[in-house]
Design an enzyme around this catalytic site. Structure first.
Site, mmCIF file in Angstrom:
data_model
loop_
_atom_site.group_PDB
_atom_site.id
_atom_site.type_symbol
_atom_site.label_atom_id
_atom_site.label_comp_id
_atom_site.label_asym_id
_atom_site.label_seq_id
_atom_site.Cartn_x
_atom_site.Cartn_y
_atom_site.Cartn_z
ATOM 1 N N LYS A 1 0.834 -1.201 0.000
ATOM 2 C CA LYS A 1 0.000 0.000 0.000
ATOM 3 C C LYS A 1 0.868 1.251 0.000
ATOM 4 C CE LYS A 1 -3.708 -0.398 2.415
ATOM 5 N NZ LYS A 1 -4.313 -0.706 3.709
ATOM 6 N N ARG B 1 -3.538 2.699 8.719
ATOM 7 C CA ARG B 1 -3.859 1.425 8.073
ATOM 8 C C ARG B 1 -2.620 0.556 7.913
ATOM 9 N NH1 ARG B 1 -6.751 3.172 2.694
ATOM 10 N NH2 ARG B 1 -8.090 1.357 2.957
ATOM 11 N N GLY C 1 -8.166 -7.999 4.598
ATOM 12 C CA GLY C 1 -9.037 -8.212 5.748
ATOM 13 C C GLY C 1 -8.355 -8.797 6.962
ATOM 14 N N MET D 1 -5.603 -7.603 8.681
ATOM 15 C CA MET D 1 -5.047 -6.707 9.686
ATOM 16 C C MET D 1 -5.894 -5.454 9.834
ATOM 17 S SD MET D 1 -1.077 -7.616 9.386
ATOM 18 C CE MET D 1 -1.024 -6.864 7.829
ATOM 19 N N ARG E 1 -3.807 -1.475 -6.018
ATOM 20 C CA ARG E 1 -2.946 -2.674 -5.974
ATOM 21 C C ARG E 1 -3.349 -3.574 -7.127
ATOM 22 N NH1 ARG E 1 -5.643 -4.928 -0.433
ATOM 23 N NH2 ARG E 1 -7.745 -5.093 -1.217
ATOM 24 N N HIS F 1 -1.019 -41.196 2.493
ATOM 25 C CA HIS F 1 -1.482 -42.052 1.411
ATOM 26 C C HIS F 1 -2.720 -41.462 0.745
ATOM 27 C CE1 HIS F 1 -3.796 -45.426 -0.252
ATOM 28 N NE2 HIS F 1 -2.608 -45.785 -0.696
ATOM 29 N N SER G 1 15.750 -41.086 -11.131
ATOM 30 C CA SER G 1 14.550 -40.300 -10.881
ATOM 31 C C SER G 1 14.511 -40.037 -9.381
ATOM 32 C CB SER G 1 13.309 -41.073 -11.325
ATOM 33 O OG SER G 1 12.168 -40.324 -11.011
ATOM 34 N N CYS H 1 10.191 -37.623 -9.447
ATOM 35 C CA CYS H 1 8.843 -38.192 -9.471
ATOM 36 C C CYS H 1 8.181 -38.144 -8.103
ATOM 37 C CB CYS H 1 8.867 -39.615 -10.015
ATOM 38 S SG CYS H 1 9.800 -40.743 -8.982
ATOM 39 N N TYR I 1 13.533 -33.663 -16.694
ATOM 40 C CA TYR I 1 12.066 -33.613 -16.654
ATOM 41 C C TYR I 1 11.554 -33.636 -15.221
ATOM 42 C CZ TYR I 1 12.044 -38.633 -15.563
ATOM 43 O OH TYR I 1 12.235 -39.832 -14.960
HETATM 44 C C1 PEP Z 1 9.137 -41.134 -3.655
HETATM 45 O O1 PEP Z 1 9.520 -41.739 -2.670
HETATM 46 O O2 PEP Z 1 9.357 -39.923 -3.843
HETATM 47 C C2 PEP Z 1 8.334 -41.816 -4.684
HETATM 48 C C3 PEP Z 1 8.001 -41.191 -5.806
HETATM 49 O O3 PEP Z 1 7.904 -43.068 -4.428
HETATM 50 P P1 PEP Z 1 6.670 -43.409 -3.468
HETATM 51 O O4 PEP Z 1 5.955 -42.143 -3.167
HETATM 52 O O5 PEP Z 1 5.850 -44.394 -4.181
HETATM 53 O O6 PEP Z 1 7.373 -43.989 -2.268
#
Ligand code: PEP
Ligand code: MG
Length: 894
Positions: free
Chosen positions: A28, A98, A107, A109, A354, A470, A779, A846, A866
């Protein structure tokens, strides 16, 4: 010397770069300084820096020494500019106080208006304005706001007193109150304050000013501000600035007004002024909902069929000026602006501007259109969109206009919303879904054996578990809305009833879960379907042009693979084969394999699984033809597949011809105290090679089938989990190669494939140079790598991680956003050592972090090839990867 206070407006010039630096003077403050500088009508004022806030909080609520002096001289700047003095009985200056943090927290503060009024100055104000009613109305507003924000008196008491006063007079609207009525009410307000805090309302204007500054500083540490920051990933150590500004009055009669406006429609993105205003009112009247605000434009009023005149019609001059300002500000900031304004006796003033908050849909539309208008370029458009906001577009969401009966809230584990009947176990969920009913699976926590129920359910609610429990991981993968860790859910499994918050419910009752904010609601709430319209496609195309990293998906069913491809996935980065083992038709063969006493028994059971697994892979390869597919071999500890219920043991005994007692003994043998560190991952392949042999055979036979049928072969990348040593991988690579040769020989064709490993243990990262001798790719399994590096269980962390984040021990949940300082070092080191051994080693990620923008930026900086994310996160990853590449390019250049 660095300044503690910066002035703006009047003759002030922002010569110091800090005066327009949001981290120093807040958003602000920076924008007020900038607006004043481009000549817009901004009432003069000054800003206390965020540094002073932090110093104040650090000193346990003591103002820094020099601050008093600096504030007094800055106040002099306002007094000189407007020619009035704070506390002057004849012609008093009034100010607003303010908050304004670097990142806006709407909203959260505090604000105090009309500061400087007391029993004497109110008379002076009345005389100067020639309007008693206005002066006394302002005074009662000030007492109410100041008492609420600074003195901590419940504002309900004042509202009650006002209601009684109106009732006694037979009034319906505040506007019917006369000067005398307000004067009487002020007396009543002062009585309330004195009664509540055993001291009169402060008459000393300097005391008022410091009280308000203190309240704003303190509000940074309020509970609601902390929660807001946690939910929005805003760091706790930034502090808030305080803006003190000369008041202008929207409540000086019918030529005065106040309002809020957006330069474009923040929910649709349409290029049309959008906003609300009220004649003869002050700021809080517009937002507080006491009076119904009017439309800004004639067009909006007519479309809504509303009667009260729009500002365009009622105050054409001020509106014309406002429209001119809108254009100026959009051109200056090159973005949609959210503006607060006041008209005082016909003259327009700007109190704030803003970059406006907007829905994801509006963000895309504005970005694309602004490129078309030449306001911004393509790369700015890409950078401007919050990748996580795309989530809103991909899942059904609750109708924002629908009523919500919120019972409790948990973690927003997987976005989207769904309503359905409560089902307390997976089988029930599946049965009811098969009847065409919509169900919400409610569990204390989920385990892999609940997968079919999770798939059948429209939404999932668990009492325990964090963001990578999970339930959360699987739900995100499937695109099922999920609220996890809702600790106010308790389930009585025997009685088939449950308690949510203070509500008693039974299985079959209807609830709604909103996985985007964690809310759990009673009954059904209407949803709206996602619309992937043109703007989305345009932005995605631009993003693809600018990113370097590839984006793959974590998926194991043909449906998920198809969806991921629609969302732009360029292959599979993780196919968790164990999910295929839980299928109702196979679990019996899986159990038979696990419970077998010897290799012969295991091979017999595996023989039944081979055709099933082969057909799974065939389907996936068909969807992903020509693209790389990382197939991860069996990973979880075997006991996860075992029966639990008596009838399951009985069924299995009958199917295998063993006694129930025998089965129970075997199950007992498999029990582990610490299964996450136990007999899992490649350890299964080492001890029971026949399991991995079956999986390798299924992969290669399926690949040959698809190559034969379509003429184009998939590119399997066989991934061995939880490797810690080179030798483990060497043994298993040999196994895979041997089976591959057998299959190729039998089928008379060869398929190109790679063998590689996950890096998900600290030792694997450290030994990456050695391990790379056996691996064509790495990976990073950052879920396990985080768990094993931090020594924090990914399934149990929900109970304490929020406290850790609150106390600043972790900036964010490390299972959601990679711990770059710690775990990140291992990733960098492994990438480096891997490349030293094998220059062309393919590197990817992954873990869940592959779909998190901050972690994706790290992957770009580390040079990974990737990232892999669950299907619904693929578009997010595409955009985040483009942003990361653009930023990285800048880092390199400059
Ligand atoms: C991991 O451990 O990051 C993974 C991709 O395998 P999982 O989540 O199946 O253990
Ligand atoms: Mg893992």
């Amino acid at each position: 010397m660095t300044e503690t206070v910066y002035t703006f407006g009047g003759s002030s010039k922002a010569t110091d770069a800090r005066a327009k630096d949001k981290t120093i003077v807040g958003g602000k403050g920076a924008n007020l300084a900038e607006m004043a500088e481009i000549g817009l009508p901004v009432p003069p004022g000054f800003t206390l820096t965020t540094e002073e806030c932090l110093r104040y909080l650090d000193q346990g609520g003591e103002f820094p020494e020099s601050l008093r002096h600096d504030v007094t001289s800055a106040l002099g700047h306002i007094e000189e500019t407007v020619g009035k003095r704070l506390g002057d009985k004849e012609d008093p200056l009034l100010v607003s106080v303010r908050s304004g943090a670097a990142i806006s927290m709407p909203g959260m503060m505090d604000t105090v208006l009309n500061l400087g009024l007391n029993d004497e100055t109110v008379e002076g104000l009345a005389a100067i304005a020639g309007d008693d009613r206005f002066a006394w109305d302002s005074y009662r507003r000030f007492i109410q706001m100041y008492s609420d924000v600074v003195l901590g008196v419940d504002h309900g008491l004042f509202e009650e007193a006002l209601e009684i006063a109106k009732e006694d007079n037979g009034f319906y609207n505040d506007t019917e109150m006369s000067a005398e009525d307000w004067r009487v009410l002020v007396g009543e307000y002062k009585r309330i304050v004195e009664e509540e805090q055993d001291a009169p309302f402060p008459q000393d204007v300097t005391e008022q000013l410091w009280g308000a500054i203190r309240a704003v500083f303190d509000s940074w540490d309020s509970e609601r501000a902390k929660i807001y920051r946690r939910l929005n990933d805003i760091p706790h150590d930034m502090g808030t600035a305080v803006n003190v500004q000369a008041m202008v009055f929207g409540n000086m009669g019918d030529t005065s007004a106040t309002g809020v406006a957006f330069t474009r429609d923040p929910s649709t993105g349409e290029r049309a002024y959008y906003g609300e205003w009220l004649v003869n009112a002050q700021g809080e009247d517009v937002v507080a909902g006491i009076r119904t605000p009017q439309y800004l434009t004639k067009d909006a009023r007519e479309r809504a069929g509303a009667k009260p005149l729009s500002m365009e019609e009622a105050m054409p001059d001020a509106y014309g000026e406002l429209a001119r300002v809108f254009d100026l500000l959009e051109k200056h900031y090159r973005d949609m602006q959210d503006i607060e304004f006041t008209v005082e006796r016909g003259k327009l003033f700007l109190l704030q501007t803003r970059n406006g908050k907007r829905t994801a849909k509006a963000a895309l539309k504005m970005a694309v259109e602004m490129v078309g208008e030449g306001l911004i370029d393509e790369t700015t458009a890409i950078r401007r969109i919050d990748p996580m906001a795309l989530d809103q577009l991909l899942h059904p969401t609750l109708d924002p206009n629908a009523k919500r009966d919120v019972m409790t809230a948990g973690l927003p584990a997987s976005p989207g919303a769904a309503s359905g009947k409560i089902a307390l176990d997976a089988d029930t969920a599946e049965q009811w879904a098969a009847r065409g009913e919509s169900v919400i699976l409610v569990r204390v926590e989920t385990s892999p054996e609940d997968i079919h129920g999770m798939h059948a359910a429209q939404g999932i609610l668990t009492a325990r578990g964090g963001m990578t429990s999970h339930a959360a991981v699987v739900a995100r993968g499937m695109g099922r809305p999920c609220v996890s860790g809702a600790s106010q859910v308790s389930i009585d499994r025997e009685g088939r009833t449950l308690r949510i918050g203070s509500r008693d419910l039974a299985e079959g009752d209807i609830i709604t879960v909103d996985g985007s904010n964690g809310q759990v609601m009673g009954g059904e709430v209407a949803t709206i379907e996602p619309e992937l319209d043109g703007d989305f496609g345009v932005i995605m195309e631009w993003a693809d042009r600018h990113r370097r990293m590839r984006v793959r998906t974590n998926a194991e069913t043909p449906d998920d693979c198809r969806r991921a491809r629609q969302f732009g996935a360029e292959g599979i980065g993780l196919c968790r084969t164990e999910h295929m083992f839980f299928d109702a038709g196979r679990i019996s063969a899986v159990r038979q394999m696990i419970l077998a006493e010897d290799e012969r028994g295991r091979r017999e059971a595996l023989g039944k699984l081979l055709p099933e697994q082969r057909s799974d892979f065939r389907e996936i390869f068909e969807v992903m033809v020509g693209l790389p597919c990382t197939i991860r071999f069996l990973d979880p500890p075997l006991h996860e597949f075992l029966p639990h219920k008596d009838e399951e043991f009985a069924d299995l005994a009958e199917a295998t011809g063993t006694s129930v007692a025998n089965l129970r003994r075997r199950a007992q043998e498999l029990h582990e105290f610490n299964p996450m560190l136990g007999h899992r991952g490649c350890r299964l392949g080492i001890t029971y090679p026949e399991i991995y042999e079956m999986q390798a055979r299924a992969v290669f036979e399926a690949a040959c089938d698809v190559a034969e049928a379509s003429g184009e072969a998939p590119v399997p990348e066989i991934m061995i989990p939880l490797v810690a040593t080179r030798r483990e991988l060497a043994l298993l690579r040999e196994l895979v190669e041997r089976i591959a040769e057998e299959v190729f020989e039998a089928r008379g064709r060869r398929i190109e494939y790679l063998v590689g490993t996950m890096i998900e243990l600290p030792r694997a990262a450290l030994m990456a140079g050695e391990i790379a001798r056996e691996a064509r790719f790495f990976s990073f399994g950052t879920n396990d790598l985080t768990q094993t590096t931090l020594g924090v269980s990914r399934d149990d962390a929900g109970g304490f991680l929020a406290t850790y984040v609150d106390k600043g021990i972790f900036p964010r949940d490390p299972f959601v956003s990679l711990d770059i300082d710690g775990v990140g070092q291992l990733v960098e080191l492994a990438a480096e050592r891997g490349r030293e051994t094998r220059e062309d080693i393919k590197l990817g990620i992954c873990g869940e972090h592959g779909g998190d923008p901050a972690s994706i930026a790290f992957c770009e900086a580390t040079g990974l090839d990737y990232v892999s994310a669950s299907p619904y996160r693929v578009p997010i990853a595409r955009l985040a990867a483009a942003q990361a590449a653009l930023n990285q390019g800048e880092v390199r250049e400059g």
